[in-house]
Design a protein around this motif. Sequence first.
Motif, PDB file in Angstrom:
ATOM      1  N   ALA A 143       0.786  -1.391  -0.095  1.00  0.00           N
ATOM      2  CA  ALA A 143      -0.165   0.064  -0.113  1.00  0.00           C
ATOM      3  C   ALA A 143       0.749   1.246  -0.016  1.00  0.00           C
ATOM      4  O   ALA A 143       0.550   2.416  -0.488  1.00  0.00           O
ATOM      5  N   GLU A 144       1.994   1.221   0.587  1.00  0.00           N
ATOM      6  CA  GLU A 144       2.788   2.288   0.511  1.00  0.00           C
ATOM      7  C   GLU A 144       3.823   2.553  -0.721  1.00  0.00           C
ATOM      8  O   GLU A 144       4.690   3.327  -0.713  1.00  0.00           O
ATOM      9  N   GLY A 145       3.426   1.588  -1.661  1.00  0.00           N
ATOM     10  CA  GLY A 145       4.255   1.789  -2.829  1.00  0.00           C
ATOM     11  C   GLY A 145       5.181   0.523  -3.261  1.00  0.00           C
ATOM     12  O   GLY A 145       5.740   0.578  -4.559  1.00  0.00           O
ATOM     13  N   ALA A 146       5.553  -0.354  -2.431  1.00  0.00           N
ATOM     14  CA  ALA A 146       6.508  -1.258  -2.859  1.00  0.00           C
ATOM     15  C   ALA A 146       5.838  -2.271  -3.959  1.00  0.00           C
ATOM     16  O   ALA A 146       4.468  -2.534  -3.809  1.00  0.00           O
ATOM     17  N   ASP A 147       6.706  -2.983  -4.580  1.00  0.00           N
ATOM     18  CA  ASP A 147       6.151  -3.812  -5.740  1.00  0.00           C
ATOM     19  C   ASP A 147       5.915  -5.271  -5.343  1.00  0.00           C
ATOM     20  O   ASP A 147       7.024  -6.031  -5.397  1.00  0.00           O
ATOM     21  N   VAL A 148       4.548  -5.619  -4.665  1.00  0.00           N
ATOM     22  CA  VAL A 148       4.665  -6.649  -4.051  1.00  0.00           C
ATOM     23  C   VAL A 148       3.467  -7.543  -4.780  1.00  0.00           C
ATOM     24  O   VAL A 148       2.321  -6.712  -4.952  1.00  0.00           O
ATOM     25  N   ARG A 149       3.692  -8.536  -5.480  1.00  0.00           N
ATOM     26  CA  ARG A 149       2.510  -9.321  -6.274  1.00  0.00           C
ATOM     27  C   ARG A 149       2.225 -10.570  -5.892  1.00  0.00           C
ATOM     28  O   ARG A 149       3.011 -11.389  -5.509  1.00  0.00           O
ATOM     29  N   MET A 150       0.778 -10.735  -5.669  1.00  0.00           N
ATOM     30  CA  MET A 150       0.273 -11.937  -5.127  1.00  0.00           C
ATOM     31  C   MET A 150       0.122 -12.919  -6.433  1.00  0.00           C
ATOM     32  O   MET A 150      -0.289 -12.673  -7.364  1.00  0.00           O
ATOM     33  N   VAL A 151       0.887 -14.401  -6.351  1.00  0.00           N
ATOM     34  CA  VAL A 151       0.797 -14.979  -7.314  1.00  0.00           C
ATOM     35  C   VAL A 151       0.211 -16.230  -7.071  1.00  0.00           C
ATOM     36  O   VAL A 151       0.025 -16.688  -5.849  1.00  0.00           O
ATOM     37  N   TYR A 152      -0.352 -17.051  -7.770  1.00  0.00           N
ATOM     38  CA  TYR A 152      -1.144 -18.301  -7.545  1.00  0.00           C
ATOM     39  C   TYR A 152      -0.343 -19.434  -7.694  1.00  0.00           C
ATOM     40  O   TYR A 152      -0.354 -20.633  -7.101  1.00  0.00           O
ATOM     41  N   SER A 153       0.661 -19.376  -8.644  1.00  0.00           N
ATOM     42  CA  SER A 153       1.413 -20.335  -8.854  1.00  0.00           C
ATOM     43  C   SER A 153       2.903 -19.830  -9.276  1.00  0.00           C
ATOM     44  O   SER A 153       3.232 -18.676  -9.609  1.00  0.00           O
ATOM     45  N   THR A 154       4.291 -20.655  -9.189  1.00  0.00           N
ATOM     46  CA  THR A 154       5.352 -20.186  -9.544  1.00  0.00           C
ATOM     47  C   THR A 154       5.428 -20.119 -10.932  1.00  0.00           C
ATOM     48  O   THR A 154       6.404 -19.341 -11.442  1.00  0.00           O
TER      49      THR A 154
END
Lengths: 394, 74
Positions: free
Chosen positions: A111-122
């Motif tokens: 939320a503060e701007g870091a690039d974090v992505r939720m993935v379902y699979s490798t």
Amino acid sequence: MIKYVDEFRRHDLAQLLSSAIKKESDPQRQYNLMEFCGGHTHAIFRYGVQDLMPENVKFVHGPGCPVCVLPIGRIDNAIQLTQNNNVILCTYGDLMRVPASGRKSLLKVKAEGADVRMVYSTQDALKIARENPNKEVVFFAIGFETTTPPTAVAIKQAKKEGLKNFSVFCNHVLTPAAIQNILESPEVREMSSVVIDGFFGPSHVSSIIGSQPYEFFAEEFQKPVVIAGFEPLDVMQSALMLIRQINDGRHEVENEYTRVVSREGNQKAQALVAEVMELRRNFEWRGLGMVPYSALQIKQSYAEFDAEKRFAVPQIHASDIKGCECPRILRGVKKPTDCKLFGTVCTPENPMGSCMVSSEGACAAYWSYGRFRQMKSKPVEITPIEKKGTAECQ
Amino acid sequence: MCLALPAKIIAIDETTDMATVALGEVKKEVSIALVEDVKINDFVLIHVGYALNKISPEEAERTLQLFAEAGLTE
Ligand code: SF4
């Protein structure tokens, strides 16, 4: 109807199993059965399996939830990685809300701007790496033996494709090491404050490693193990099999989940993992502390894909959230309702500890399905004996 | 996290080691890099986008039979 799901949830069969368990269990004795795996904890609560058991058959919840056992220091490490502007951190959804030090979480830094992505699979993480050649894509990998092979496949694939911007922050842990650690803990061994009469072996972990690795400690610790499927009828049938073993004084490894688990397990998956990863000498578990040879690291031959090497990730020892009983709950010594923060300060919407985050965590399961029933009925008679120096929190 | 669901293989792409599976009404692309000799109509256990293992229909039948027999013990 979903095949292999609905048949294993049939109400009429549950009643049959319930009466068989009542008939075969000895009212003079107590049966404390530990389900190692969070998937079983979840099923037991969701389907009210405890209500179908006689008073003297109790489920003791173990540490088999990978989100719950990851120590805070490793989440702090992941958060640090995201502070590097060039990094895209990919991870499974469950990790996003786990509280880290300083009341941070991956969700908050995102939320503060870091690039974090939720993935379902490798596979999704690999795709992000291909699409962002100028960024460093780090996959924050957690999980037991079930989730490790997909990480190994991704690393091999990255090598084959020559993907230079992909690496893995490896936190994969091993089930047999943790079960052994619980059985060897002073609380279980000497003081017998937690009496465990038998174990439900994990379903999906065992589909990979097979039933063979449990043979050692069934023998060594003289405790019966039944590998159990995750559906409610599987759990009940396995409870019956454990009760029969306990009544007969046997301590064998039996397999209820034969439709998926063999003695040898999935050898193709095992070979892939062995090619890419090796044992770590020591790894910290929340609730269990340092457990020797209980986790995996990336082999030297694949070092270029090891985020710990690429980013020189430091070892952080962070303390647990004050008041949170997760460490003791994970050892089966306390119940969620023993925690003062349970349901007041700590809820699934605003988790204070990891056991409230994942739906497989004992606190989340109590809150979502069992809270009121647990408060009405008599709690499990397990009196914790605190031993100085064993718990690393508070 | 350890959730895995039984799904039926409906198409296989051997060049990419991927398959299409049906989970009830839902269709999904999954990797079959971890399993050997899967065929169309096989049931597999799906976890984080990968098929982990095949499900044996014979063993499933046998286990269901055990449940039914449990109620008949004396
Ligand atoms: S209720 Fe919350 S604070 Fe208490 S032990 Fe569970 S997760 Fe920790």
